[in-house]
Design a protein around this motif. Structure first.
Motif, PDB file in Angstrom:
ATOM      1  N   ALA A 231     -10.999  16.574   8.632  1.00 27.55           N
ATOM      2  CA  ALA A 231     -10.559  17.224   9.869  1.00 27.55           C
ATOM      3  C   ALA A 231     -11.455  16.831  11.037  1.00 27.55           C
ATOM      4  N   GLN A 232     -12.756  16.754  10.799  1.00 30.80           N
ATOM      5  CA  GLN A 232     -13.681  16.358  11.860  1.00 30.80           C
ATOM      6  C   GLN A 232     -13.461  14.905  12.266  1.00 30.80           C
ATOM      7  N   PHE A 233     -13.157  14.044  11.287  1.00 31.72           N
ATOM      8  CA  PHE A 233     -12.914  12.654  11.644  1.00 31.72           C
ATOM      9  C   PHE A 233     -11.607  12.512  12.417  1.00 31.72           C
ATOM     10  N   GLN A 234     -10.607  13.306  12.063  1.00 32.54           N
ATOM     11  CA  GLN A 234      -9.364  13.291  12.839  1.00 32.54           C
ATOM     12  C   GLN A 234      -9.642  13.620  14.301  1.00 32.54           C
ATOM     13  N   GLN A 235     -10.494  14.614  14.535  1.00 32.95           N
ATOM     14  CA  GLN A 235     -10.861  14.970  15.906  1.00 32.95           C
ATOM     15  C   GLN A 235     -11.644  13.841  16.570  1.00 32.95           C
ATOM     16  N   ALA A 236     -12.538  13.217  15.829  1.00 38.38           N
ATOM     17  CA  ALA A 236     -13.332  12.120  16.387  1.00 38.38           C
ATOM     18  C   ALA A 236     -12.447  10.946  16.788  1.00 38.38           C
ATOM     19  N   SER A 237     -11.511  10.568  15.930  1.00 33.07           N
ATOM     20  CA  SER A 237     -10.615   9.459  16.266  1.00 33.07           C
ATOM     21  C   SER A 237      -9.720   9.823  17.442  1.00 33.07           C
ATOM     22  N   ARG A 238      -9.325  11.099  17.533  1.00 33.89           N
ATOM     23  CA  ARG A 238      -8.529  11.554  18.681  1.00 33.89           C
ATOM     24  C   ARG A 238      -9.353  11.481  19.962  1.00 33.89           C
ATOM     25  N   ASP A 239     -10.626  11.860  19.882  1.00 35.15           N
ATOM     26  CA  ASP A 239     -11.495  11.791  21.058  1.00 35.15           C
ATOM     27  C   ASP A 239     -11.677  10.345  21.518  1.00 35.15           C
ATOM     28  N   LEU A 240     -11.899   9.446  20.572  1.00 30.66           N
ATOM     29  CA  LEU A 240     -12.078   8.036  20.923  1.00 30.66           C
ATOM     30  C   LEU A 240     -10.803   7.470  21.531  1.00 30.66           C
ATOM     31  N   THR A 241      -9.653   7.826  20.965  1.00 28.19           N
ATOM     32  CA  THR A 241      -8.382   7.372  21.519  1.00 28.19           C
ATOM     33  C   THR A 241      -8.156   7.942  22.910  1.00 28.19           C
ATOM     34  N   THR A 242      -8.552   9.191  23.111  1.00 33.29           N
ATOM     35  CA  THR A 242      -8.427   9.818  24.430  1.00 33.29           C
ATOM     36  C   THR A 242      -9.243   9.057  25.462  1.00 33.29           C
ATOM     37  N   PHE A 243     -10.474   8.690  25.109  1.00 30.39           N
ATOM     38  CA  PHE A 243     -11.308   7.939  26.041  1.00 30.39           C
ATOM     39  C   PHE A 243     -10.691   6.579  26.352  1.00 30.39           C
ATOM     40  N   LEU A 244     -10.163   5.890  25.343  1.00 31.28           N
ATOM     41  CA  LEU A 244      -9.529   4.597  25.576  1.00 31.28           C
ATOM     42  C   LEU A 244      -8.253   4.745  26.397  1.00 31.28           C
ATOM     43  N   GLU A 245      -7.549   5.865  26.212  1.00 27.55           N
ATOM     44  CA  GLU A 245      -6.369   6.130  27.034  1.00 27.55           C
ATOM     45  C   GLU A 245      -6.775   6.317  28.495  1.00 27.55           C
ATOM     46  N   TYR A 246      -7.852   7.041  28.719  1.00 28.65           N
ATOM     47  CA  TYR A 246      -8.376   7.211  30.078  1.00 28.65           C
ATOM     48  C   TYR A 246      -8.797   5.861  30.664  1.00 28.65           C
ATOM     49  N   ALA A 247      -9.503   5.044  29.867  1.00 29.78           N
ATOM     50  CA  ALA A 247      -9.968   3.747  30.341  1.00 29.78           C
ATOM     51  C   ALA A 247      -8.803   2.836  30.715  1.00 29.78           C
TER      52      ALA A 247
ATOM     53  N   VAL B 226       0.847  -1.189   0.000  1.00 30.71           N
ATOM     54  CA  VAL B 226       0.000   0.000   0.000  1.00 30.71           C
ATOM     55  C   VAL B 226       0.883   1.241   0.000  1.00 30.71           C
ATOM     56  N   GLU B 227       0.727   2.067  -1.016  1.00 31.94           N
ATOM     57  CA  GLU B 227       1.507   3.298  -1.102  1.00 31.94           C
ATOM     58  C   GLU B 227       0.839   4.430  -0.339  1.00 31.94           C
ATOM     59  N   LYS B 228      -0.474   4.553  -0.481  1.00 33.84           N
ATOM     60  CA  LYS B 228      -1.230   5.573   0.229  1.00 33.84           C
ATOM     61  C   LYS B 228      -2.698   5.206   0.206  1.00 33.84           C
ATOM     62  N   LEU B 229      -3.469   5.869   1.059  1.00 35.54           N
ATOM     63  CA  LEU B 229      -4.915   5.665   1.111  1.00 35.54           C
ATOM     64  C   LEU B 229      -5.618   6.901   0.557  1.00 35.54           C
ATOM     65  N   VAL B 230      -6.666   6.666  -0.211  1.00 34.02           N
ATOM     66  CA  VAL B 230      -7.416   7.747  -0.838  1.00 34.02           C
ATOM     67  C   VAL B 230      -8.875   7.652  -0.391  1.00 34.02           C
ATOM     68  N   LEU B 231      -9.447   8.762   0.007  1.00 39.29           N
ATOM     69  CA  LEU B 231     -10.850   8.806   0.402  1.00 39.29           C
ATOM     70  C   LEU B 231     -11.706   8.832  -0.866  1.00 39.29           C
ATOM     71  N   SER B 232     -12.230   7.673  -1.228  1.00 41.07           N
ATOM     72  CA  SER B 232     -12.984   7.555  -2.474  1.00 41.07           C
ATOM     73  C   SER B 232     -14.454   7.918  -2.306  1.00 41.07           C
ATOM     74  N   GLN B 233     -14.956   7.824  -1.095  1.00 37.87           N
ATOM     75  CA  GLN B 233     -16.348   8.203  -0.828  1.00 37.87           C
ATOM     76  C   GLN B 233     -16.421   8.913   0.519  1.00 37.87           C
ATOM     77  N   PRO B 234     -16.748  10.188   0.559  1.00 39.15           N
ATOM     78  CA  PRO B 234     -16.784  10.936   1.822  1.00 39.15           C
ATOM     79  C   PRO B 234     -17.826  10.377   2.792  1.00 39.15           C
ATOM     80  N   GLY B 235     -17.575  10.581   4.060  1.00 37.05           N
ATOM     81  CA  GLY B 235     -18.511  10.161   5.085  1.00 37.05           C
ATOM     82  C   GLY B 235     -19.296  11.336   5.638  1.00 37.05           C
ATOM     83  N   LYS B 236     -19.881  11.133   6.795  1.00 42.61           N
ATOM     84  CA  LYS B 236     -20.682  12.183   7.424  1.00 42.61           C
ATOM     85  C   LYS B 236     -19.807  13.323   7.943  1.00 42.61           C
ATOM     86  N   LEU B 237     -18.531  13.026   8.236  1.00 45.38           N
ATOM     87  CA  LEU B 237     -17.615  14.037   8.762  1.00 45.38           C
ATOM     88  C   LEU B 237     -16.587  14.415   7.713  1.00 45.38           C
ATOM     89  N   THR B 238     -16.094  15.627   7.799  1.00 46.40           N
ATOM     90  CA  THR B 238     -14.971  16.025   6.963  1.00 46.40           C
ATOM     91  C   THR B 238     -13.710  15.333   7.492  1.00 46.40           C
TER      92      THR B 238
END
Length: 246
Positions: A192-208, A178-190
Motif C-alpha cells: 500500500a505504501q509503495f502504491q502511494q509512492a508510485s502515485r506520488d512520483l507519477t503526480t510529480f511527472l504529471e506536473y512536470a 506473464v499471468e501475474k506478478l508475485v512479490l517474492s521479497q518485500p521491500g522497505k515499503l508495504t
C-alpha cells in the motif's frame, strides 16, 4: 431560460462523456489517481524523482527555481534536498550521466521525462512503475509487463521489493506469457505504501509535463463563472431586443 439551459448542459455532458470514453479506451490500465493540486503528493514525488531517477533521467524543460515556486519550497530546501548535480538554482534539471556511456550500458540513452506523462498518460506511467519483475534473460535482469523487454533497470526495487512472474503454460507455437506478478521479497515499503509512492512520483511527472496546469485549474472556476454570467446576460439581452418582434 429553459431553452438555453438544455443545450449548454447537453454540450457539457458530451464533452465529459467523450473524455471518459477516451480514458477507458487507453488500454484498460488501472487509474493512477493522481492529483496535481495535492502539494504534499508533489513534494513527495519530487523527493522520489531526485533520489531515484535524476541519475539517469533529465527534466530539461523544468528549472529548480520553478519547482521551488510551484511546490511551496524554499531555495535552500531545493538546493540541499533535491539538487544533486551541482546545477544552479535557475538552471534546468539535467542528469549528469554521459549519453554515450548510457547508450553503452543500456542500449540507448535514458529519455528525458519532461513530457512522459503528456505522451503516455498518468495511468500508463503509474502502471509501468508497478510492473517490473526479475527476468534473468534480460541484459539488466529486469522486465516489465506494461513495456515488455524494457532496457531500464528498476530503480525503486528497494522500496517495492522483488517481484517474480508467474507464467502461463506455453501453447504449441506460442511463447509463455506473464499471468501475474508475485512479490517474492518485500521491500522497505508495504504494498500500500509503495502504491502511494508510485502515485506520488507519477503526480510529480504529471506536473512536470504541464506546470501551467496548476495555474489553469485556479483560473478555471473564474472562467466558468464568467461564461455563466455572460450566457445569462446574452439571454436577457436577446429577450429585450426581440420582445417587440412577433
Amino acid at each position: 431560460m429553459k431553452r438555453y439551459i438544455f443545450p449548454v448542459a447537453l454540450a457539457f455532458g458530451l464533452i465529459v462523456g467523450s473524455a471518459s470514453v477516451q480514458a477507458s479506451e487507453e488500454g484498460g490500465l488501472p487509474p493512477a489517481g493522481t492529483n496535481v493540486q495535492d502539494q504534499a503528493s508533489l513534494q513527495r514525488g519530487a523527493k522520489l524523482f531526485f533520489n531515484y531517477c535524476v541519475g539517469c533521467h533529465s527534466l530539461k524543460y523544468m528549472r529548480y527555481e520553478r519547482i521551488a515556486s510551484d511546490l511551496g519550497l524554499t531555495e535552500a530546501e531545493v538546493m540541499e534536498n533535491l539538487n544533486f548535480t551541482g546545477a544552479k538554482f535557475g538552471e534546468p534539471v539535467v542528469s549528469h550521466m554521459p549519453a554515450e556511456m548510457a547508450a553503452k550500458w543500456f542500449g540507448k540513452a535514458p529519455p528525458d521525462l519532461s513530457l512522459e506523462v503528456r505522451a503516455k498518460g498518468a495511468d500508463w506511467v503509474n502502471a509501468y512503475l508497478n510492473s517490473f519483475y526479475l527476468d534473468p534473460s534480460r541484459p539488466v535482469g529486469w522486465n516489465n509487463t506494461v513495456f515488455p523487454n524494457a532496457s531500464m533497470p528498476f530503480p525503486l526495487w528497494e522500496l517495492q521489493g522483488l517481484q517474480t512472474a508467474v507464467m502461463t503454460e506455453a501453447k504449441p507455437g506460442e511463447d509463455a506469457k506473464v499471468e501475474k506478478l508475485v512479490l517474492s521479497q518485500p521491500g522497505k515499503l508495504t504494498p500500500a505504501q509503495f502504491q502511494q509512492a508510485s502515485r506520488d512520483l507519477t503526480t510529480f511527472l504529471e506536473y512536470a509535463s504541464e506546470p501551467a496546469a496548476l495555474e489553469r485549474h485556479h483560473y478555471g472556476i473564474w472562467v466558468l463563472l464568467f461564461l455563466a454570467f455572460f450566457t445569462l446576460l446574452a439571454a436577457m439581452l436577446k429577450k429585450e431586443y426581440w420582445k417587440d418582434v412577433h
